[in-house]
Design an enzyme around this catalytic site. Structure first.
Site, PDB file in Angstrom:
ATOM      1  N   GLY A  92      47.563 -69.392 112.891  1.00 15.47           N
ATOM      2  CA  GLY A  92      46.544 -69.576 114.074  1.00 15.47           C
ATOM      3  C   GLY A  92      45.070 -70.231 113.529  1.00 15.47           C
ATOM      4  N   HIS A  99      37.101 -70.314 105.973  1.00 14.91           N
ATOM      5  CA  HIS A  99      36.326 -69.173 106.440  1.00 14.91           C
ATOM      6  C   HIS A  99      37.235 -67.738 106.196  1.00 14.91           C
ATOM      7  CE1 HIS A  99      38.548 -71.010 109.760  1.00 14.91           C
ATOM      8  NE2 HIS A  99      38.620 -69.687 110.174  1.00 14.91           N
ATOM      9  N   LEU A 100      36.304 -66.968 105.906  1.00 19.51           N
ATOM     10  CA  LEU A 100      36.867 -65.599 105.851  1.00 19.51           C
ATOM     11  C   LEU A 100      36.385 -64.823 106.882  1.00 19.51           C
ATOM     12  CD1 LEU A 100      38.396 -64.109 103.531  1.00 19.51           C
ATOM     13  CD2 LEU A 100      36.088 -63.281 102.441  1.00 19.51           C
TER      14      LEU A 100
HETATM   15  P1  AMP Z   1      40.434 -69.586 112.850  1.00 20.91           P
HETATM   16  O1  AMP Z   1      41.079 -69.655 114.068  1.00 20.91           O
HETATM   17  O2  AMP Z   1      40.877 -68.582 111.671  1.00 20.91           O
HETATM   18  O3  AMP Z   1      40.330 -71.045 112.300  1.00 20.91           O
HETATM   19  O4  AMP Z   1      38.993 -69.124 113.021  1.00 20.91           O
HETATM   20  C1  AMP Z   1      38.066 -70.012 113.813  1.00 20.91           C
HETATM   21  C2  AMP Z   1      37.041 -68.945 114.301  1.00 20.91           C
HETATM   22  O5  AMP Z   1      35.788 -69.623 114.386  1.00 20.91           O
HETATM   23  C3  AMP Z   1      37.595 -68.348 115.632  1.00 20.91           C
HETATM   24  O6  AMP Z   1      37.429 -66.914 115.502  1.00 20.91           O
HETATM   25  C4  AMP Z   1      36.433 -68.930 116.694  1.00 20.91           C
HETATM   26  O7  AMP Z   1      35.854 -67.945 117.750  1.00 20.91           O
HETATM   27  C5  AMP Z   1      35.096 -69.447 115.659  1.00 20.91           C
HETATM   28  N1  AMP Z   1      34.301 -70.198 116.092  1.00 20.91           N
HETATM   29  C6  AMP Z   1      34.784 -71.439 116.812  1.00 20.91           C
HETATM   30  N2  AMP Z   1      33.522 -72.187 117.140  1.00 20.91           N
HETATM   31  C7  AMP Z   1      32.392 -71.395 116.546  1.00 20.91           C
HETATM   32  C8  AMP Z   1      31.200 -71.405 116.602  1.00 20.91           C
HETATM   33  N3  AMP Z   1      30.400 -72.504 117.133  1.00 20.91           N
HETATM   34  N4  AMP Z   1      30.265 -70.595 116.177  1.00 20.91           N
HETATM   35  C9  AMP Z   1      30.825 -69.509 115.572  1.00 20.91           C
HETATM   36  N5  AMP Z   1      32.260 -69.083 115.586  1.00 20.91           N
HETATM   37  C10 AMP Z   1      33.234 -70.324 116.090  1.00 20.91           C
END
Ligand code: AMP
Ligand code: ZN
Length: 113
Positions: A92, A99-100
Site C-alpha cells: 500500500g 517514511h516510517l
Molecule cells: P504510504 O501509504 O505508506 O505511502 O503512506 C503515505 C502517507 O502519507 C499516508 O498515510 C498519507 O495519509 C500521508 N500523506 C499524504 N499526503 C500528505 C501530506 N500532504 N501531509 C502529510 N501526510 C500526507
C-alpha cells in the site's frame, strides 16, 4: 523532482512538523489512522525501502531514534506503538519517498489488513 515529501522538506507544501534536524523530518500524517500518527522521513530522497544502500544504514538508525523520542514525548512509548514502512504496491505504499509511520494511542490488531 515531483515528490510530495521532498516538497514538504523544501517548504513548498505545508505540514505540521513535530521534529527536524539536518537529516530527518517528522510531521503529522494528514489522514491519521490512530490518535498518534506521525511520519518520520529522511531529507535525502530515497523512493522505497528497496532503494536503501549500506550508506543509508546510519540514516535509518536515526529515523528509529527520532521515532522513539516522539513516542516518548507523546506518551505512547510504555503502552506500545507501531513503526511501519510500506514498500511497493501490495503493502500500500502511495508516496515514493521512504517514511516510517509511527502509530500509537490505541490498541492494534495483528496481522495488519
Ligand atoms: P504510504 O501509504 O505508506 O505511502 O503512506 C503515505 C502517507 O502519507 C499516508 O498515510 C498519507 O495519509 C500521508 N500523506 C499524504 N499526503 C500528505 C501530506 N500532504 N501531509 C502529510 N501526510 C500526507
Ligand atoms: Zn522525495
Amino acid at each position: 523532482m515531483n515528490c510530495l515529501f521532498c516538497k514538504i522538506i523544501n517548504q513548498e507544501i505545508p505540514a505540521s512538523i513535530v521534529y527536524e534536524d539536518n537529516s530527518i523530518l517528522a510531521f503529522e500524517d494528514v489522514n491519521p489512522q490512530a490518535p498518534v500518527h506521525i511520519l518520520v522521513i529522511p531529507k535525502k530522497h530515497i523512493a522505497t525501502a528497496l532503494d536503501l544502500s549500506t550508506e543509508d544504514n546510519e540514516l535509518i538508525g536515526q529515523m528509529y531514534q527520532v521515532a522513539n523520542g516522539i513516542a516518548k514525548d507523546r506518551k505512547v512509548a510504555d503502552r506500545g506503538f507501531r513503526l511501519v514502512m510500506n514498500c511497493n504496491r501490495d503493502a500500500g505504499q502511495t508516496v515514493f519517498h521512504v517514511h516510517l509511520h509511527l502509530l500509537g494511542g490505541r490498541s492494534m490488531t495483528w496481522p495488519p489488513g
